[in-house]
Design a protein around this motif. Structure first.
Motif, short mmCIF file in Angstrom:
data_model
loop_
_atom_site.label_atom_id
_atom_site.label_comp_id
_atom_site.label_asym_id
_atom_site.label_seq_id
_atom_site.Cartn_x
_atom_site.Cartn_y
_atom_site.Cartn_z
N GLU A 1 0.83 -1.21 0.00
CA GLU A 1 0.00 0.00 0.00
C GLU A 1 0.87 1.26 0.00
O GLU A 1 0.59 2.22 -0.73
N ILE A 2 1.92 1.27 0.80
CA ILE A 2 2.83 2.42 0.85
C ILE A 2 3.49 2.63 -0.50
O ILE A 2 3.54 3.75 -1.01
N PHE A 3 4.00 1.54 -1.09
CA PHE A 3 4.69 1.67 -2.38
C PHE A 3 3.72 2.03 -3.50
O PHE A 3 4.09 2.72 -4.44
N LYS A 4 2.48 1.57 -3.39
CA LYS A 4 1.49 1.92 -4.42
C LYS A 4 1.15 3.41 -4.34
O LYS A 4 1.02 4.09 -5.35
N LYS A 5 1.06 3.91 -3.12
CA LYS A 5 0.70 5.32 -2.94
C LYS A 5 1.84 6.26 -3.33
O LYS A 5 1.63 7.26 -4.00
N PHE A 6 3.07 5.91 -2.94
CA PHE A 6 4.18 6.83 -3.14
C PHE A 6 5.11 6.44 -4.29
O PHE A 6 5.77 7.28 -4.85
N GLY A 7 5.16 5.15 -4.63
CA GLY A 7 6.10 4.69 -5.65
C GLY A 7 5.48 4.51 -7.02
O GLY A 7 6.18 4.23 -7.98
N GLY A 8 4.18 4.63 -7.14
CA GLY A 8 3.53 4.47 -8.42
C GLY A 8 2.82 3.14 -8.55
O GLY A 8 1.69 3.08 -8.98
N SER A 9 3.48 2.04 -8.16
CA SER A 9 2.84 0.73 -8.16
C SER A 9 3.37 -0.07 -6.97
O SER A 9 4.39 0.28 -6.40
N ASP A 10 2.66 -1.13 -6.62
CA ASP A 10 3.06 -1.88 -5.43
C ASP A 10 4.34 -2.68 -5.65
O ASP A 10 4.99 -3.10 -4.70
N SER A 11 4.74 -2.89 -6.92
CA SER A 11 5.98 -3.63 -7.18
C SER A 11 7.18 -2.71 -7.37
O SER A 11 8.30 -3.19 -7.50
N ASN A 12 6.96 -1.40 -7.39
CA ASN A 12 8.05 -0.45 -7.58
C ASN A 12 8.67 -0.11 -6.22
O ASN A 12 8.49 0.98 -5.69
N THR A 13 9.45 -1.05 -5.68
CA THR A 13 10.00 -0.86 -4.34
C THR A 13 11.30 -0.08 -4.34
O THR A 13 11.80 0.27 -3.29
N GLY A 14 11.84 0.23 -5.51
CA GLY A 14 13.11 0.93 -5.56
C GLY A 14 12.99 2.43 -5.71
O GLY A 14 13.99 3.13 -5.70
#
Length: 89
Positions: free
Chosen positions: A10-23
């Motif tokens: 949820e954090i990465f989806k909100k701030f990173g663009g998608s939930d798999s964009n952890t970098g």
């Protein structure tokens, strides 16, 4: 554990663009902020937990360096991120 897979996604989806964009820088800063808030609450109840205090200081340093990088790279993203996360600087 306080930070589940779903919460991280949820954090990465909100701030990173998608939930798999952890970098992404924004996603990592948001995740560090979540961990910092959790450790701060823990230290309010356990003042003598020095290992957690050391971990908190290191985590704040990592977040600070990522914020400095983001500030150099894109000042508008930096400003919007610190406003959204309620980070003072």
């Amino acid at each position: 554990m306080y930070l589940t897979k779903e919460k991280k996604a949820e954090i990465f989806k909100k701030f990173g663009g998608s939930d798999s964009n952890t970098g992404s820088t924004e996603g990592q800063i948001a995740l560090f902020t979540e961990r910092i808030n959790h450790l701060t609450g823990h230290l309010k109840n356990n003042q003598k937990d020095y290992n957690t205090e050391r971990s908190l200081v290191r985590l704040v340093g990592k977040r600070r360096s990522l914020l400095d990088y983001l500030k150099k790279k894109d000042i508008e993203k930096y400003r919007s991120l610190i406003k959204e996360l309620n980070i003072r600087k």
